[in-house]
Scaffold this active site. Structure first.
Site, short mmCIF file in Angstrom:
data_model
loop_
_atom_site.label_atom_id
_atom_site.label_comp_id
_atom_site.label_asym_id
_atom_site.label_seq_id
_atom_site.Cartn_x
_atom_site.Cartn_y
_atom_site.Cartn_z
N CYS B 86 -3.99 -9.54 -1.39
CA CYS B 86 -4.63 -9.19 -0.12
C CYS B 86 -5.49 -7.93 -0.28
O CYS B 86 -6.49 -7.97 -0.98
CB CYS B 86 -3.58 -9.05 0.97
SG CYS B 86 -4.29 -9.08 2.64
N HIS B 203 -0.07 -14.04 0.64
CA HIS B 203 1.04 -13.13 0.31
C HIS B 203 2.27 -13.88 -0.22
O HIS B 203 3.18 -14.20 0.55
CB HIS B 203 1.48 -12.41 1.59
CG HIS B 203 0.53 -11.36 2.05
ND1 HIS B 203 0.54 -10.08 1.54
CD2 HIS B 203 -0.45 -11.39 2.98
CE1 HIS B 203 -0.41 -9.36 2.14
NE2 HIS B 203 -1.03 -10.13 3.02
N GLU B 205 4.70 -12.65 -1.77
CA GLU B 205 5.90 -11.81 -1.61
C GLU B 205 6.51 -11.96 -0.22
O GLU B 205 7.64 -11.53 0.01
CB GLU B 205 5.57 -10.34 -1.92
CG GLU B 205 4.89 -9.55 -0.80
CD GLU B 205 3.41 -9.86 -0.63
OE1 GLU B 205 2.90 -10.78 -1.30
OE2 GLU B 205 2.76 -9.18 0.21
#
Lengths: 83, 230
Positions: B86, B203, B205
């Site tokens: 990002c 994302h 994560e």
């Protein structure tokens, strides 16, 4: 010597400018349909301390190329004035 | 494996990545401050999401000149692994470590939702263990994620197999409708020509912990470990 620089940074013509597009639409809504093709960029002003105008020009060029504009998506132009 | 996760003023996904790497993957993690001048001997640097330096001027433009980034650029030039997620991807493009730039989303909106990603190649550290036929459900959260590069640059990247992920529908079809932000050729993630620097807008994560009920992002971190430690 000190010089002032007035810098305009604009999105490249071939790139969609969604901000400009939204404002163009708004012009129509407020009864100004005559106004078209709004494009929105940035205006940056700064002061540069340099021995002469050529060096000042070089410093501002470097600032534009390295940081103030991203040449992949933007173009820049500027004027210099001795203070 | 020892990871370094950089924190810039305004980073907000740094702790999420640290949690995934340390608690889920059981790896050693160093949190690197943006003013650091050394990378503490890490094997891979991760630049997290967020709004580094308030996204002033352009996303990633100011972070690119922070002290730690001078070390990261040098590390990458020697072949060190660097991944940007990002805002981290935006910083990598500003630093010229991966090609292209990230423009405002075509619809001018900040988009925060799950999207589907199709891994485009197995030939990279972060996609090596992924099933190319399975669409991964991964969240995006950005206002400037509209990938752009000149047509000749995109052609060269395609020829060199540098496109890592494309936005797709849940069945893995790469379509105009499944492109959330206007990215050129649905591009969601890329790598550099040296294949050691990776950038992606989604994302992983945020989709790598069972408690979040979505572990589609885990395969990316597993790919890194399997390939780097092989």
């Amino acid at each position: 010597m000190k010089f002032s620089a007035e810098i305009n940074v604009m999105p490249l013509k071939e790139i969609l400018d969604p901000q400009g597009k939204a404002v163009t639409g708004s012009m129509k809504n407020m009864g100004l349909a005559e106004i078209q093709e709004v494009r929105i960029g940035k205006h940056i002003s700064l002061v540069v301390d340099a021995e002469n105008e050529a060096i000042a020009h070089e410093k501002v060029e470097e600032a534009c190329k390295k940081l103030l504009a991203n040449l992949i998506m933007e173009s820049y132009e500027f004027t210099l004035k001795a203070l | 494996m020892k990871f370094g996760v950089v924190t810039f003023p305004g980073s907000n996904c740094d702790q999420d990545i640290i949690d995934v790497l340390s608690k889920i993957m059981g790896q050693q993690v160093e949190n690197l401050w943006h003013k650091n001048h050394d990378l503490k001997g890490v094997d891979m640097v991760i630049l997290p999401g967020g709004f580094s330096y308030g996204d002033y001027l352009r996303s990633g433009a100011i972070a690119r000149f922070s002290p730690v980034m001078q070390e990261v650029i040098q590390f990458a030039s020697k072949g060190g692994y660097v991944m940007g997620i990002c805002n981290g991807f935006q910083i990598l493009t500003e630093a010229g470590l991966v090609p292209g730039a990230l423009l405002h989303n075509a619809n001018r909106k900040f988009i925060c939702r799950n999207v589907y990603l199709k891994p485009a190649t197995s030939h990279s550290l972060i996609t090596s263990d992924l099933d190319l036929n399975k669409a991964l459900k991964i969240p995006i959260a950005h206002g400037e994620g509209n990938y752009f590069a000149r047509p000749d640059v995109v052609k060269e990247m395609e020829d060199r197999d540098q496109i890592l992920f494309r936005y797709c529908d849940e069945h893995g079809n790469v379509t105009a409708e499944s492109n959330p932000n206007g990215s050129l050729a649905n591009i969601a993630g890329v790598c550099n020509a040296g294949r050691n620097v990776f950038g992606m807008m989604p994302h992983p994560e945020r989709a790598a912990d069972p408690i979040l009920a979505n572990e589609d992002g885990l395969g990316i971190f597993e790919s890194i470990l399997k390939t780097a430690l092989a």
